[in-house]
Design a protein around this motif. Structure first.
Motif, PDB file in Angstrom:
ATOM      1  N   PRO A  46       0.856  -1.181   0.000  1.00  0.00           N
ATOM      2  CA  PRO A  46       0.000   0.000   0.000  1.00  0.00           C
ATOM      3  C   PRO A  46       0.894   1.234   0.000  1.00  0.00           C
ATOM      4  CG  PRO A  46      -0.027  -1.098   2.148  1.00  0.00           C
ATOM      5  CD  PRO A  46       0.773  -1.957   1.227  1.00  0.00           C
ATOM      6  N   LYS A  47       0.482   2.257  -0.724  1.00  0.00           N
ATOM      7  CA  LYS A  47       1.360   3.431  -0.830  1.00  0.00           C
ATOM      8  C   LYS A  47       1.477   4.118   0.528  1.00  0.00           C
ATOM      9  CE  LYS A  47      -2.040   6.804  -2.067  1.00  0.00           C
ATOM     10  NZ  LYS A  47      -2.762   7.722  -2.474  1.00  0.00           N
ATOM     11  N   LEU A  48       2.663   4.622   0.792  1.00  0.00           N
ATOM     12  CA  LEU A  48       2.887   5.338   2.051  1.00  0.00           C
ATOM     13  C   LEU A  48       2.285   6.721   1.950  1.00  0.00           C
ATOM     14  CD1 LEU A  48       6.574   4.425   2.882  1.00  0.00           C
ATOM     15  CD2 LEU A  48       4.548   3.723   4.126  1.00  0.00           C
ATOM     16  N   ILE A  49       1.689   7.157   3.025  1.00  0.00           N
ATOM     17  CA  ILE A  49       1.098   8.499   3.019  1.00  0.00           C
ATOM     18  C   ILE A  49       2.027   9.426   3.793  1.00  0.00           C
ATOM     19  CG2 ILE A  49      -0.821   9.863   3.923  1.00  0.00           C
ATOM     20  CD1 ILE A  49      -2.543   7.367   3.149  1.00  0.00           C
ATOM     21  N   VAL A1042       9.824  12.570  13.223  1.00  0.00           N
ATOM     22  CA  VAL A1042       9.672  11.236  13.838  1.00  0.00           C
ATOM     23  C   VAL A1042       8.625  10.438  13.057  1.00  0.00           C
ATOM     24  CG1 VAL A1042       9.232   9.968  15.974  1.00  0.00           C
ATOM     25  CG2 VAL A1042      10.329  12.211  16.083  1.00  0.00           C
ATOM     26  N   PHE A1043       7.542  11.112  12.625  1.00  0.00           N
ATOM     27  CA  PHE A1043       6.532  10.432  11.790  1.00  0.00           C
ATOM     28  C   PHE A1043       7.198   9.832  10.549  1.00  0.00           C
ATOM     29  CE2 PHE A1043       2.899  13.396  13.369  1.00  0.00           C
ATOM     30  CZ  PHE A1043       2.622  12.522  14.402  1.00  0.00           C
ATOM     31  N   LYS A1044       8.113  10.610   9.957  1.00  0.00           N
ATOM     32  CA  LYS A1044       8.784  10.124   8.736  1.00  0.00           C
ATOM     33  C   LYS A1044       9.605   8.867   9.040  1.00  0.00           C
ATOM     34  CE  LYS A1044       8.955  14.494   6.259  1.00  0.00           C
ATOM     35  NZ  LYS A1044       9.693  15.751   6.161  1.00  0.00           N
ATOM     36  N   GLN A1045      10.208   8.831  10.239  1.00  0.00           N
ATOM     37  CA  GLN A1045      10.986   7.639  10.609  1.00  0.00           C
ATOM     38  C   GLN A1045      10.079   6.415  10.731  1.00  0.00           C
ATOM     39  OE1 GLN A1045      14.028   8.352  10.044  1.00  0.00           O
ATOM     40  NE2 GLN A1045      13.187  10.425   9.981  1.00  0.00           N
ATOM     41  N   ILE A1046       8.863   6.659  11.215  1.00  0.00           N
ATOM     42  CA  ILE A1046       7.898   5.547  11.312  1.00  0.00           C
ATOM     43  C   ILE A1046       7.558   5.067   9.900  1.00  0.00           C
ATOM     44  CG2 ILE A1046       5.544   4.936  12.021  1.00  0.00           C
ATOM     45  CD1 ILE A1046       5.928   6.886  14.392  1.00  0.00           C
ATOM     46  N   ASN A1047       7.371   5.996   8.994  1.00  0.00           N
ATOM     47  CA  ASN A1047       7.115   5.632   7.592  1.00  0.00           C
ATOM     48  C   ASN A1047       8.291   4.845   7.010  1.00  0.00           C
ATOM     49  OD1 ASN A1047       4.568   6.220   6.768  1.00  0.00           O
ATOM     50  ND2 ASN A1047       5.056   8.200   5.839  1.00  0.00           N
ATOM     51  N   LEU A1117      -2.373   5.320  10.326  1.00  0.00           N
ATOM     52  CA  LEU A1117      -1.459   4.220  10.012  1.00  0.00           C
ATOM     53  C   LEU A1117      -1.919   2.925  10.683  1.00  0.00           C
ATOM     54  CD1 LEU A1117       1.260   3.281   8.801  1.00  0.00           C
ATOM     55  CD2 LEU A1117       2.337   3.954  10.944  1.00  0.00           C
ATOM     56  N   LEU A1118      -2.297   3.036  11.951  1.00  0.00           N
ATOM     57  CA  LEU A1118      -2.723   1.834  12.683  1.00  0.00           C
ATOM     58  C   LEU A1118      -3.959   1.210  12.029  1.00  0.00           C
ATOM     59  CD1 LEU A1118      -2.445  -0.037  15.150  1.00  0.00           C
ATOM     60  CD2 LEU A1118      -3.928   1.520  16.401  1.00  0.00           C
ATOM     61  N   LEU A1119      -4.932   2.049  11.699  1.00  0.00           N
ATOM     62  CA  LEU A1119      -6.169   1.508  11.106  1.00  0.00           C
ATOM     63  C   LEU A1119      -5.888   0.912   9.722  1.00  0.00           C
ATOM     64  CD1 LEU A1119      -8.776   4.219  12.188  1.00  0.00           C
ATOM     65  CD2 LEU A1119      -8.519   1.913  13.101  1.00  0.00           C
ATOM     66  N   ARG A1120      -5.019   1.547   8.960  1.00  0.00           N
ATOM     67  CA  ARG A1120      -4.664   0.981   7.645  1.00  0.00           C
ATOM     68  C   ARG A1120      -4.001  -0.385   7.823  1.00  0.00           C
ATOM     69  NH1 ARG A1120      -3.283   4.195   2.979  1.00  0.00           N
ATOM     70  NH2 ARG A1120      -1.196   3.319   2.949  1.00  0.00           N
TER      71      ARG A1120
END
Length: 1402
Positions: A46-49, A1042-1047, A1117-1120
């Motif tokens: 799935p594409k990363l948002i 930090v969000f980007k690191q999670i991605n 992200l969690l729900l996806r």
């Protein structure tokens, strides 16, 4: 399982099979096709948002956020974290480091050790840390309910109908009580008096309708008809009434009458009042419930208004005024949170709890208190001149106690010296012996007021410590007396049991002469031993007594000889051969309590519980010689610097330098100079009766031995800073024992003659000498003797020295160092020495420093543990000052080695203590040093490179928690100490550090995803540690970064991954989403364009749009990920659902968000879950997981569906309205019991149950699915056109199992319950008809899933008897009487079932 009938397409299938090269390959072909399709469709990532720029959004929407009534849900608190200093708590009255030690210390290692023991603890405190774990770790979590209100259900009533009333009450799970009371006659015509009370047996029971009766009887036979009953549903209240009788209470009834009862005691009265009031409360709640139920079914609004209080007024007039408040209270306080009833929320699970971390502290083995009471020999008399006084031993004796371990063949404690002589016997010794002349006060002036030398002179109690207790450890007592002659001659009078008065007088006369002349010299005399422990657990053998007192053998004196004697200790035939001295040694042992008062440690530093009174006896701790192995070592926390010296043997039989050298005494001194007039240092621990510290000590003398052996132990307090001149000086004396008066009276009586000198420099290559040494003996002692060096060829350097016996090594001596500031390890010593030369590596040559760093890998394990904080502090210091990458990487390799060693020895708790309490980032000076967090991150990146040493990188992965924890603490201290907390998040750290963090995440994640098979433990630990690090980065860094690191992390995973990788991914999400400020991170606020006046006006997202996932990044992200996981096999689905549900449980229990408005705001973040469930509505089909499972034996006739024969890879359409209606009809029939849930309108109930086979995408939708064509595991694919939020991925149509459905439905109900009415209406308005139908289908499934099935059903399930075949009768008629005994007993046991348990089995 029987094969389903085939449809008309089956002919084609058979033809297809026949066309294959060999029979039986159709299934294989289908399998391979299925895998290809799955590979091509499902494995498309799935594409990363891209997440929002969090910091910018906070600034841009500042006004909107500040005007929001719930702004605390949008902003991080200002006081989120801070650093703190905690005073180091020791058990001592003062610091263990001598006052002048810091000034004296010159070597880097000593200085750093002292700094370690003097420093306080440095902590980083996170104010809301308690909220950063699982829901089970939340603070102030409301205590679990003991019991829910008791309800009686028809389904149980039918089962219990034939039970008699008495047992009925107890089976209902209701309240029961019985006992004797006095009943007053309450006839209004007669006034109540004491006499009118009658004693009756009262029994409280619950009737079938749930109401309670209080029956009373004349005796305890309650099977008879009761004499009367009090109906508690008419009772208004129970109050105490002591007017007529003590312990009386009154039951006020509705009709204004009352009952007066009295108990025998106040306790009984209070128990009855409490029990009855509890029942009244239950009655009241039931009435309230009934009233509300009645109101909800009223059609006429007016009757609702009229009935609001009237029914209640007639029922409870006294409580009518508080009705409204009570109802509100019931709704808010007493209403149980939905998730309290969830079985998972009730489970105790501490797997995710972090271990408790304590600061470093002194730890001891098994501690034993040894009390020395008495030593008495059979030979006794009065020693006073005038023969007035007590009868005592006839001469002084001196006892030395120590522990010997015959299992490991070593002495395991220092010596404890005791003087048990009577006062009158002590007077025999000359008061001005040389040892006392040299005496003086203790060197530390700070302790002089606390420790009175008088109180320390004659110790009687010692505390020994044993790290590894076992039965082969002995407490050995060696007894000495004043030198008189040979041991045999001295012991002879003590070995006779005849009349001893004359013998005693003779011995006393000789003893007095010896004490006057040779009082300072001792000779060996006797020994005794006893066992300490019964077992290896450390249980003391208190019944054991000391053995007989055995005479010392002058040829078996050494510790090695003692160990050999002890090996035979339990062999009576061997011990019987030893000569026995008649006497008794009384020494008792005991355990040491934690608050034991008045003792000093082995350096004479007093404990906190210490009285300064000079008369109070002082107990002395005796040093344990702990084995040098890592598992028994602990990091040093106090200053201790002792050297134990053991002269062992002198070979003097062939010396020609001295005429007489037979009774040889050795005097030991510690000196810091070899000049002629230099004084020895006053640092030798004194013996009882003498000063605390002396300048010299003597070993026991053997009479007429030219090659004497010694067993003495001399304990020395070493100076803080040792230098090359520090040495031990041994002076040998020939002691003249004969005091004959035959010679000329003019000739002076010479007691001692010097017969040689020997010396041992303490330092060799900068380290203290501790191995056994063989030293030559000199006949003279010229000035500068330390400088003497043999140059060979008969030449030497230094002063002229006359050697005894041609400078052969005649003296054997050994030393034992117990120091927390000096190390014996060559590699560690060299490293610190080089650091000192080059200012911690700042001016070092890279290659040189790397050489010393690499040699640290050879450091001994126990040394590494003992000096752990000092070593790690120095390594981090070198890291920040290193100028070359090679140095930084090698420092990190050493740290990895140290960390791995600690883990392998099971000592990781020391590392946790170090990071939490001891680690302190160096003061940051931009021009000089770098920061630990940046340098360590860069070094970790290098070590994780694919080309690097894989053993080191694997260790780094496995123990990565330590490195990430250091990074976190370093970041926190850096921000606070350099006042960077006030800066904007994106200005706090330089770009270079952002880059380093991103690189380390990108380097670490592939290790996790690729090594999970070869090295599962390392990758699992690395995954968890990375999650904890990223979670904590939200506290310090730019949150958008930090969000980007999670991605970056998530991008390394894909659908179709092995189960382990799904576990890793969801463990990562679980940890990150448990951040204490998870809600503000998701920004639960409107993101619509234009100005929004009210929250209700916003465009709520009910599906996982890209915009939603961008703005509410973590929850999106969690729900996806949960949505993707629902398309995987069962184990993966369970993991995903569990993470989601536990997070919602946490929101529900979080006391920061307890109000309804908070919960409604949280619910808006989870509204897309509706869409997720609707996409999977067919898989939550109620009939496939019916709470009335079909009896496996029964068969249901299958009806063919009115569908055309088609290709098996069809796309099932949404169930039509007609099917929906049939669903509703069947559903409500099942719930209400009107219709059988299994009529012919339900197709294929016994449909294929292999839905959980991995990788299968089975179309078993019982609404309109096609029966499968093959009896093997089905792999027919079903592309669901309505991909929804998950893009174009395949949607599975196999059923979810019972536990999955229940968990998803609990999440659904929580959101539905929490969301605001506005949000719900908006959803209904926006949803399409089919979505609405699905929404209500899910709601109906909730009714069906959580339907209470009755105790009988639960009992069968728990006994594993299988399901009951229900038909309409079984739900409406009473159960038959012929049940088995087991079933009956089970029902009785279940009678008192708590409703929460019942909920578990719905």
């Amino acid at each position: 399982m029987s094969q389903p009938p085939l449809l008309s397409a089956s002919a084609e299938t058979r033809k297809f099979t026949r066309a294959l090269s060999k029979p039986g390959t159709a299934a294989e072909l289908r399998q391979s096709v299925s895998e290809v399709v799955r590979g091509s469709v499902l494995l498309a990532k799935p594409k990363l948002i891209e997440p929002l720029d969090y910091e910018n959004v906070i600034v841009q929407k500042k006004t909107q956020i500040l005007n929001d009534g719930l702004r605390e849900m949008l902003l991080f608190p200002y006081d989120d974290f801070q650093t703190a200093t905690l005073r180091r708590q020791g058990r001592y009255m003062c610091s263990t480091v001598p006052a002048d030690a810091q000034e004296e210390a010159q070597s880097l290692f000593v200085t750093e050790c002292i700094k370690t023991y003097n420093s306080d603890w440095h902590l980083v405190n996170y104010k809301y840390e308690d909220y950063s774990g699982e829901f089970r770790q939340l603070p102030n979590k409301v205590a679990k309910l003991d019991k829910l209100p008791v309800h009686v259900y028809e389904v149980d009533e039918e089962v219990d109908k034939d039970e008699d009333a008495a047992s009925l009450g107890s089976q209902k799970g209701g309240i029961t009580k019985h006992g004797w009371l006095y009943k007053g006659n309450m006839n209004s015509a007669i006034s109540v008096t004491m006499r009118s009370f009658k004693r009756r047996f009262f029994h409280l029971i619950q009737l079938g309708d749930g109401s309670y009766n209080l029956n009373f009887y004349k005796d305890e036979k309650i099977s008879k008809e009761p004499k009367g009953s009090i109906f508690l549903d008419s009772c208004m209240g129970v109050v105490q009434n002591n007017k007529v009788r003590r312990f009386a209470f009154e039951l006020k009834m509705q009709d204004k009458s009352s009952y007066l009862l009295a108990a025998d005691s106040e306790v009984e009265m209070e128990e009855w009042i409490t029990t009855l009031n509890k029942i009244l409360q239950l009655n009241f709640e039931a009435a309230m419930q009934e009233k509300r139920n009645g109101d909800s079914h009223e059609d006429d609004e007016q009757s609702k208004l009229e009935g609001s209080g009237s029914g209640l007024d007639s029922y409870l007039p006294e409580l009518a005024k508080s009705t409204r408040e009570a109802e509100i209270k019931l709704k808010s306080e007493s209403r149980v949170k939905l998730f309290y009833l969830d079985p998972d929320a009730q489970k105790l699970d501490f797997t995710s709890a972090e271990p408790e971390v304590k600061p470093f502290e002194e730890k001891f083995g098994k501690r034993i208190l040894v009390k020395c009471n008495d030593l008495s020999f059979n030979l006794q008399c009065c020693v006073a001149e005038n023969e007035e006084g007590p009868t005592t031993n006839v001469e002084p004796f001196f006892v030395t106690l120590s522990l010997f371990d015959i299992k490991y063949n070593r002495k395991i404690s220092a010596d404890f010296h005791v003087d048990l002589n009577h006062f009158s016997v002590r007077q025999m010794l000359a008061t001005t012996s040389p040892a006392l002349v040299n005496g003086g006060r203790k060197s530390s002036p700070a302790l002089q007021d606390i420790l009175h030398e008088a109180a320390m002179q004659y110790p009687k109690q010692g505390i020994f410590s044993v790290t590894c207790p076992h039965p082969d450890i002995f407490l050995v007592a060696r007894i000495e007396k004043v030198l008189q002659g040979s041991i045999t001659h001295g012991a002879e009078p003590y070995m006779k049991s005849s009349d001893s008065s004359k013998v005693a007088q003779k011995v006393l006369k000789n003893a007095k002469q010896a004490c006057q002349r040779l009082g300072q010299y001792r000779m060996p005399f006797a020994w005794a031993a006893r066992t300490l422990f019964k077992d290896a657990s450390g249980n003391l053998d208190k019944n054991a007594r000391f053995s007989a007192l055995y005479r010392q053998d002058s040829n078996k004196l050494s510790n090695d000889d003692m160990l050999k004697l002890l090996v035979d200790f339990r062999k009576p035939e061997k011990m019987a051969k030893l000569p026995v001295i008649l006497g008794n040694l009384d020494i008792t042992i005991d355990n040491v309590s934690s608050d034991f008062p008045n003792y000093v440690n082995s350096s004479y530093i007093p404990m906190k519980q210490f009285e300064t009174c000079s008369k109070t006896p002082i107990t002395f701790e005796v040093e344990e010689f702990v084995p040098c192995i890592p598992k028994h070592t602990q990091p040093y926390t106090i200053y201790n610097n002792h050297l134990y010296v053991y002269p062992k043997y002198l070979k003097y039989d062939s010396q020609k330098s001295f005429a007489k050298a037979r009774n040889i005494a050795i005097c030991i001194e510690f000196k810091d100079s070899d000049e002629e007039d230099s004084q020895p240092l006053k640092c030798i621990y004194g013996r009882p009766g003498g000063p605390v510290f002396t300048r010299s000590a003597f070993a026991a003398v053997l009479h007429h031995h030219q090659n004497p052996e010694f067993y003495d132990e001399i304990k020395i307090e070493l100076p803080t800073q040792l230098h090359e001149k520090h040495h031990l000086l041994f002076t040998f004396f020939h002691v003249s024992c004969d005091n004959s008066s035959k010679g000329s009276t003019k000739k002076k009586d010479v007691v001692e003659t010097q017969v040689g000198y020997s010396w041992l420099p303490l330092l060799k290559d900068g380290r203290v000498v501790t191995s056994e040494q063989h030293v030559p003996v000199a006949a003279n002692l010229p000035s500068g003797y330390l400088g003497y060096q043999e140059l060979g060829m008969g030449r030497h350097y230094g002063p002229e020295i006359k050697w005894v016996d041609g400078s052969k090594p005649l003296l054997k001596v050994s030393t034992h160092l117990v120091s927390t500031v000096y190390t014996q390890d060559q590699h560690l010593h060299n490293f610190f020495q080089y650091c000192q030369k080059t200012e911690s590596g700042a001016q070092a040559l890279g290659s040189e420093l790397v050489k010393y760093l690499k040699s640290l890998h050879a450091m001994e394990g126990h040394v590494m543990i003992a000096f752990l904080p000092t070593i790690l502090n120095q390594l981090f210091r070198v890291l920040t000052r290193a100028t070359q990458e090679e140095v930084a990487v090698n420092v990190t390799r050493v740290i990895i080695h140290v960390v791995a060693q600690c883990h392998e020895e099971g000592l990781e708790s020391h590392l946790r203590s170090y990071v939490k309490y001891a680690y302190k980032a160096e003061p940051y000076v931009a021009s000089e040093y770098k920061t630990v967090h940046e340098e360590l991150t860069k070094a970790m990146t290098t070590i994780l490179k694919p080309s690097a040493d894989f053993l080191t990188s694997n260790k780094l992965l496995k123990y990565s928690w330590f490195f990430f924890d250091v990074l976190i603490k370093s970041m926190a201290q850096h921000l606070i100490e350099n006042c960077k907390v006030k800066l904007l998040r994106n200005q706090r750290f330089p770009a270079s550090y952002h880059h380093a963090v991103e690189t380390v995440v990108n380097m670490l994640t592939p290790h996790i995803t690729q090594k999970f098979r070869d090295n599962p433990e390392a990758s699992k630990h690395a995954n968890h540690s990375l999650a904890v690090f990223i979670k904590r980065c939200f506290t310090f860094m730019d949150r958008g970064f930090v969000f980007k690191q999670i991605n970056n992390y998530i991008s390394c995973f894909a659908p179709g991954d092995p189960k382990t990788l799904f576990e890793y991914k969801f463990e990562f999400l679980r940890v990150v989403c448990n951040h204490e400020h998870y809600i503000p991170l998701n920004l639960p606020m409107p993101f619509g364009k234009g100005r929004i006046q009210r929250y209700q006006d916003l465009q709520l997202d009910y599906s996982l749009t890209d915009e939603f996932c961008r703005n509410h990044f973590l929850v999106g992200l969690l729900l996806r990920e949960v949505g993707t996981a629902l398309q995987e096999f069962r184990e993966v689905r369970l993991i995903a659902i569990s993470v989601l549900k536990n997070l919602l449980i946490k929101h529900s229990f979080d006391d920061r968000y307890a109000s309804r408005s908070h919960q409604a705001r949280i619910a808006t973040l989870y509204l897309p879950l509706f869409g997720l469930l609707i996409e999977n509505v067919q898989r939550i089909n109620v009939r496939d997981v019916s709470p009335f499972p079909v009896n496996p034996g029964s068969t249901v006739k299958e009806e063919s569906l009115p569908l055309p024969a088609a290709n098996p890879l069809v796309t099932p359409q949404k169930p039509g309205i007609a099917l929906d209606n049939s669903l509703h009809k069947d559903l409500f029939g099942a719930i209400s019991g009107i219709a059988s849930p299994y009529t012919t309108s339900t197709p294929n109930i016994n449909s294929v149950r292999n839905a959980d086979s991995r990788g299968s995408l089975i179309s078993t939708d019982s609404g309109n699915s096609l029966p499968e064509r093959n009896s093997e595991k089905s792999n027919s694919l079903d592309k669901h056109q309505q991909g929804g939020a998950l893009g174009n991925s395949v949607v599975r149509c196999d059923k979810l199992d019972q536990s999955e459905i229940k968990s998803l439905l609990m999440c659904f109900l929580y959101i539905l319950k929490s969301m605001s009415d506005d949000a719900l209406f908006t959803y209904w308005n926006k949803a399409s008809t089919s979505e609405l139908m699905d929404f209500f289908t899910i709601s109906e499934v909730c009714l069906h899933q959580f339907q209470y099935m009755g105790k009988r059903y639960i009992a069968r399930n728990q006994e594993g008897l299988g399901p009951i075949v229900h038909d309409r009768k079984s739900q409406t008629l009473p159960v038959s009487r012929n049940r088995t005994g087991m079933m009956h007993a089970r029902l009785q046991q279940l009678g008192s079932l708590d409703n929460s348990l019942t909920f578990n089995h719905m």
